[in-house]
Scaffold this motif. Structure first.
Motif, PDB file in Angstrom:
ATOM      1  N   ILE A 432      47.956  44.226  27.938  1.00 35.95           N
ATOM      2  CA  ILE A 432      46.707  44.870  28.329  1.00 35.95           C
ATOM      3  C   ILE A 432      46.079  45.565  27.130  1.00 35.95           C
ATOM      4  CG2 ILE A 432      47.406  45.154  30.730  1.00 35.95           C
ATOM      5  CD1 ILE A 432      48.062  48.048  30.102  1.00 35.95           C
ATOM      6  N   MET A 433      44.908  46.170  27.351  1.00 31.80           N
ATOM      7  CA  MET A 433      44.149  46.843  26.292  1.00 31.80           C
ATOM      8  C   MET A 433      43.888  45.874  25.134  1.00 31.80           C
ATOM      9  SD  MET A 433      43.526  49.794  27.512  1.00 31.80           S
ATOM     10  CE  MET A 433      42.923  50.678  26.074  1.00 31.80           C
ATOM     11  N   LEU A 434      43.420  44.676  25.487  1.00 33.27           N
ATOM     12  CA  LEU A 434      43.237  43.618  24.496  1.00 33.27           C
ATOM     13  C   LEU A 434      41.770  43.462  24.123  1.00 33.27           C
ATOM     14  CD1 LEU A 434      45.516  41.021  26.300  1.00 33.27           C
ATOM     15  CD2 LEU A 434      46.098  42.193  24.181  1.00 33.27           C
ATOM     16  N   ASP A 435      41.543  43.014  22.898  1.00 34.72           N
ATOM     17  CA  ASP A 435      40.192  42.700  22.440  1.00 34.72           C
ATOM     18  C   ASP A 435      39.862  41.221  22.640  1.00 34.72           C
ATOM     19  OD1 ASP A 435      39.255  45.292  21.017  1.00 34.72           O
ATOM     20  OD2 ASP A 435      41.275  44.962  20.253  1.00 34.72           O
ATOM     21  N   TYR A 460      41.299  42.108  33.761  1.00 32.60           N
ATOM     22  CA  TYR A 460      42.006  43.394  33.779  1.00 32.60           C
ATOM     23  C   TYR A 460      42.630  43.697  32.420  1.00 32.60           C
ATOM     24  CZ  TYR A 460      44.932  47.134  35.641  1.00 32.60           C
ATOM     25  OH  TYR A 460      45.511  48.349  35.889  1.00 32.60           O
ATOM     26  N   SER A 461      43.141  42.677  31.745  1.00 32.21           N
ATOM     27  CA  SER A 461      43.864  42.883  30.490  1.00 32.21           C
ATOM     28  C   SER A 461      42.936  43.179  29.314  1.00 32.21           C
ATOM     29  CB  SER A 461      44.709  41.636  30.163  1.00 32.21           C
ATOM     30  OG  SER A 461      45.711  41.448  31.129  1.00 32.21           O
ATOM     31  N   LEU A 462      41.688  42.758  29.417  1.00 29.20           N
ATOM     32  CA  LEU A 462      40.753  42.931  28.300  1.00 29.20           C
ATOM     33  C   LEU A 462      40.072  44.295  28.344  1.00 29.20           C
ATOM     34  CD1 LEU A 462      39.050  39.418  28.303  1.00 29.20           C
ATOM     35  CD2 LEU A 462      40.307  40.399  26.359  1.00 29.20           C
ATOM     36  N   LYS A 463      39.798  44.827  27.176  1.00 29.22           N
ATOM     37  CA  LYS A 463      38.956  46.012  27.092  1.00 29.22           C
ATOM     38  C   LYS A 463      37.527  45.628  27.487  1.00 29.22           C
ATOM     39  CE  LYS A 463      41.521  48.039  23.195  1.00 29.22           C
ATOM     40  NZ  LYS A 463      41.426  48.412  21.769  1.00 29.22           N
ATOM     41  N   PRO A 464      36.709  46.606  27.864  1.00 28.36           N
ATOM     42  CA  PRO A 464      35.301  46.287  28.162  1.00 28.36           C
ATOM     43  C   PRO A 464      34.646  45.551  26.994  1.00 28.36           C
ATOM     44  CG  PRO A 464      35.806  48.531  28.833  1.00 28.36           C
ATOM     45  CD  PRO A 464      37.026  48.023  28.106  1.00 28.36           C
TER      46      PRO A 464
END
Length: 648
Positions: A432-435, A460-464
């Protein structure tokens, strides 16, 4: 007609585009055998053709590394040993079954809709790979009717093309290296795990004909799967799950059936029930079918125009969202042997050097695959010399080093950017918190139900504003509320962040189908369990499930990047809007101590520990040992923080 008298040939190789290859298959209704040979190949070719029965119902195209001074006699020498007509290829030659076609010297050759096309070679001598080039076009044009044969020769030409043949459902036959004058090319194909059949050259024709008799034509039609066949497929799924621990129940049924058919053809098995029995009795066959289903075909910068778009549009959009710089996190799902993971690493380095963004960026790539053997190859970063067909000379010199076998190894600076790890996208927790998420040519093998769940998971895994990079034949489908196109043609999509999630997210543990174990499968399995099971694999799974501590990887702000093991005892999602931060999710009693340890770990080198921390909020108080460390190696994990929870 000699090729020298034909009209001028184009010198530019057409770019390969894997989009809609399935739709193009079926123009040629008979099998085509592509034979690759080099040093010592003439004798092997003669042995092969001498044992072809006429009429054979298939065309044979020979691609041999030829000395221009001796090419004229090869057609004559081959014609002496076979009743099949042998001819040198001329440009735009339509192939026919029952004939042998030989490539002229100093030419590349491709096939489109059953017509052979000649192109001028552009690479210098020593960097030419005409066998790979033809095999790839053969796979794209013929799909399941493409048969790749490798005979005697030095080097590794043909190995990359054989991968594409396997991907498209064709078959690979390789001369036994012990019978080859030069075993380089046969050994390269075998060591890469691409050979379906290995035999002396004179035995290969009979093995090919026997295989083709078991594969019904035309192969471009979808198989008819009735209830009985569907039940047999479920048995295969169950056996694979019990043997490998991986669930293929969401695999597209027609493709799944085709892969099983291919294995049946190789073993000369007519009934799927007999093949199920073979799976029950043979762990090796279970492993081979498992690898068959993984496909495992990739290449550096596959679909070059899409990678160009990622460089020119995708990465700049990411850099612009982070003007002050910071870590850039990428997940390459289904990375196979690592080519795409290394491709994004090289692209990142080039972009930083060319664009010179104001902020300082550090790339962290997590590359995962089901296949542990593929992951091991990816970690080593060693590839054959013929990758020069996919990588420019400039990139080879910049990012690779020559190794002792004549191949290439990815440079240390690129290797250290990537963490390779086995991971089941269907069963294991996501990153998660991926670019950026790169998931190319994986979704096309999955049923729409799973594709939809994975799209929600990727969102869900990607950052906005993060990017999803798909394969050329894949789209976001109906998930337009989750992603918008950045470059639709290149299959690059941007995550849409609306603050509130449109639906409940199914996590991988909820993906799998519940398939009842049929009695006729379960009883033999119980009886033979001790004999058949892979003890090392079973033991490793037990240890991971029972003794590996729960752990969480975060950034310096506590935002969770990856979860290992069962953390539910220590972390829980807070009420309200989803917040994947370790401090927000820490259960009562852990937050204060965790905050102190976290700060200490960042300020001071080395791990910090706290024993006997009591977890509140439950009837029976439990204590836990906390260990927090800011990582300094490998480079791809640099400055990330690992928190380990252990019961005390």
């Amino acid at each position: 007609m000699n090729s020298s008298s034909s009209s001028p040939l184009p010198s530019r190789r057409p770019q390969r585009n894997s989009r809609n290859n399935r739709a193009l298959c079926g123009q040629t209704l008979f099998p085509v055998i592509g034979i690759g040979a080099s040093a010592g190949g003439l004798e092997a070719l003669q042995l092969f053709l001498k044992n072809i029965v006429h009429p054979c119902g298939m065309a044979i195209v020979v691609v041999q590394h030829l000395d221009p001074t001796h090419h004229a006699i090869i057609v004559e020498l081959l014609q002496r040993v076979t009743d099949l007509p042998v001819a040198e290829v001329t440009d735009r030659l339509k192939i026919e079954p029952g004939r042998v076609y030989v490539i002229p010297p100093n030419k590349d050759m491709s096939i489109l809709h059953g017509t052979l096309h000649l192109l001028e070679m552009t690479e210098p001598r020593g960097l030419r790979h005409p066998i790979d080039f033809f095999f790839r076009s053969l796979a794209d044009d013929l799909c399941e009717r493409a048969i790749g044969v490798i005979l005697s020769g030095m080097g590794s030409d043909g190995a990359l093309g054989l991968r594409t043949i396997r991907e498209r459902g064709g078959a690979v036959f390789v001369q036994d290296p012990a019978t080859a004058k030069f075993d380089g090319m046969p050994s390269s194909a075998i060591n890469a795990g691409l050979a379906d059949i290995v035999a002396p050259a004179e035995e290969l024709p009979a093995r090919i004909l026997a295989y083709l008799k078991k594969i019904p034509l035309p192969l471009n039609r979808a198989p008819v799967i009735d209830d009985r066949e569907a039940g047999n497929l479920e048995k295969v799924v169950m056996l694979l799950r019990s043997r490998t621990g991986h669930d293929f129940s969401f695999y597209k049924q027609n493709t799944f059936y085709r892969r099983i058919e291919r294995r049946m053809g190789i073993h000369q098995i007519e009934r799927i029930g007999d093949y199920i029995r073979l799976l029950q009795e043979s762990q090796q066959e279970s492993n081979l079918l498992f690898k068959e289903l993984l496909i495992g075909v990739t290449s550096f910068f596959r679909d070059p125009m899409a990678w160009d778009s990622l460089k020119s549009k995708g990465l700049p959009s990411i850099f612009s969202r982070k003007p002050s710089g910071g870590p850039l996190r990428v997940w390459v799902a289904g990375c196979s042997t690592g080519e795409e993971a290394y491709s994004i690493a090289m692209l990142f380095r080039e972009s930083i050097e060319e664009m010179k963004p104001a902020g300082s960026f550090k790339l962290q790539i997590f590359a995962t695959d089901l296949d542990k053997d593929a992951i091991e190859k990816a970690r080593n970063g060693i590839y054959p010399a013929n990758i020069s067909a996919d990588i420019s000379e400039q990139r080879l010199q910049r990012f690779f080093e020559k190794n002792e076998t004549g191949g290439w190894r990815v440079s240390r600076e690129i290797r250290e950017l990537i963490v390779f790890a086995p991971h089941d996208i269907i069963m294991d927790p996501p990153f998660i918190m991926l670019d950026i998420i790169i998931c190319r040519n994986l979704l096309i093998y999955m049923e729409p139900e799973l594709q939809k769940k994975l799209m929600s998971l990727f969102h869900y895994s990607l950052k906005p504003g993060g990017l999803l990079f798909l394969g050329s034949a894949e789209t976001i489908g109906i998930n337009t509320q989750l992603f918008e196109p950045l470059d639709n043609k290149a299959r690059i999509f941007r995550q849409i962040h609306r603050g509130i999630r449109p639906q409940i997210i199914d996590f991988p543990a909820a993906f799998s189908h519940a398939i009842p174990v049929p009695a006729d499968i379960a009883e033999p399995e119980r009886k033979n369990k001790a004999h058949d099971m892979n003890l090392q694999s079973q033991t490793e799974q037990f240890l991971l499930g029972h003794f590996t501590p729960a752990a969480v990887l975060t950034n310096q702000m506590g935002d969770i990047i990856y979860i290992n093991g069962r953390t539910g005892k220590f972390l829980e999602p807070p009420a309200g809007q989803a917040n994947w931060n370790i401090f927000a999710m820490a259960r009562e009693g852990l937050g204060y101590e965790l905050n102190l340890l976290f700060g200490t770990a960042i300020r001071h080198a080395g791990p910090v520990r706290k024993q006997g921390v009591v977890i509140g909020g439950t009837q029976d108080k439990q204590s836990v040992s906390l260990r927090v460390e800011q990582l300094k190696s490998p480079e791809s994990l640099y400055d990330l923080v690992l928190t380990v929870f252990e019961d005390t």
